[in-house]
Write a protein that holds these residues in place. Sequence first.
Motif, mmCIF file in Angstrom:
data_model
loop_
_atom_site.group_PDB
_atom_site.id
_atom_site.type_symbol
_atom_site.label_atom_id
_atom_site.label_comp_id
_atom_site.label_asym_id
_atom_site.label_seq_id
_atom_site.Cartn_x
_atom_site.Cartn_y
_atom_site.Cartn_z
ATOM 1 N N CYS A 45 0.845 -1.187 0.000
ATOM 2 C CA CYS A 45 0.000 0.000 0.000
ATOM 3 C C CYS A 45 0.890 1.250 0.000
ATOM 4 N N CYS A 47 -0.604 4.373 0.580
ATOM 5 C CA CYS A 47 -1.443 5.460 1.108
ATOM 6 C C CYS A 47 -0.586 6.369 2.002
ATOM 7 N N CYS A 50 0.701 4.773 5.229
ATOM 8 C CA CYS A 50 1.805 3.825 5.064
ATOM 9 C C CYS A 50 3.108 4.567 4.750
#
Length: 291
Positions: A45, A47, A50
């Motif tokens: 991920c 995002c 993260c």
Amino acid sequence: NRVGGEERFLELFEETLDLADFAGVFFDRIRFPSPANGLKEILTCVCDDCLERSGGVIESLRGDLQRLLKEPGKAVGVEAMPGILRELFASIEEAIIFRTTSVSALLADYARAARKRNLDIGIDLFPPSLARLVGQDYTELSRHVDWIKPMIYCKTMGPAGLPMELLSLAKILRELNGNISERDSLWVLEQLTGLDLPESFGELASKGLTLDNYDRELEKLESLDRGGAVRIYPGFEAVAFPPVCSVDPAIVGEYVRRTLNRGYRGFTLSWDIRQIPPANLEAVGDFLAGW
Ligand SMILES: [Zn+2]
């Protein structure tokens, strides 16, 4: 790692645990996307949470991979590919650890909630050859659970099934290196996993893997440090569920024989019992009666 989301899900989980007098809880899909989701999703991920929590590790992984993928037409021979991929994995070790740590931290929170209620805790894990690719580390995760079901599906063309995941990886290798044949890409995966794969994509999709590969996955699992007390109930297919998976009584009996021969005290017939033909259940019963 989504801030705010985690807490809300955990609350819902605890509310659910209090709905009835459960004996245990079984966690599934605590992982990152698998090869079956395609190249772009395996690399998630990315995002904001993260990126932030990884302290720059995920940001630099993204850069490294983009550079690697942007070198088109680099004529790499198939013989060089296993070495290049091993180097790549070694160079992104920090990112892999960030992912396994994220998965085990999430599991730890849920396991704590279950532990408070004295529930027996189990988890579904990817086969040892593929587990780290989806952020699952057997050693770390075994600390939080009472039992593990390694999913060692040699005949499943669906997510977590070795045929589908390996076929997806082989296709990704061919996307990255257009010079290699189907068989070449399977050869590369054989070098990296130690498994014995069929001759073509068609055969992999239609026949799956031989059950010798089931033993190879269990051997790998047995060589990992699992902190002693955790019970292992290997999971294999027992369903007739075409076109994803259809196994006959002979295959189910063979899975059972191999499992008990290796000293396991139990196993998990997968998946839905309503999809398991009576003849397959009888094969299991007959085998156990004669054991
Ligand atoms: Zn994220």
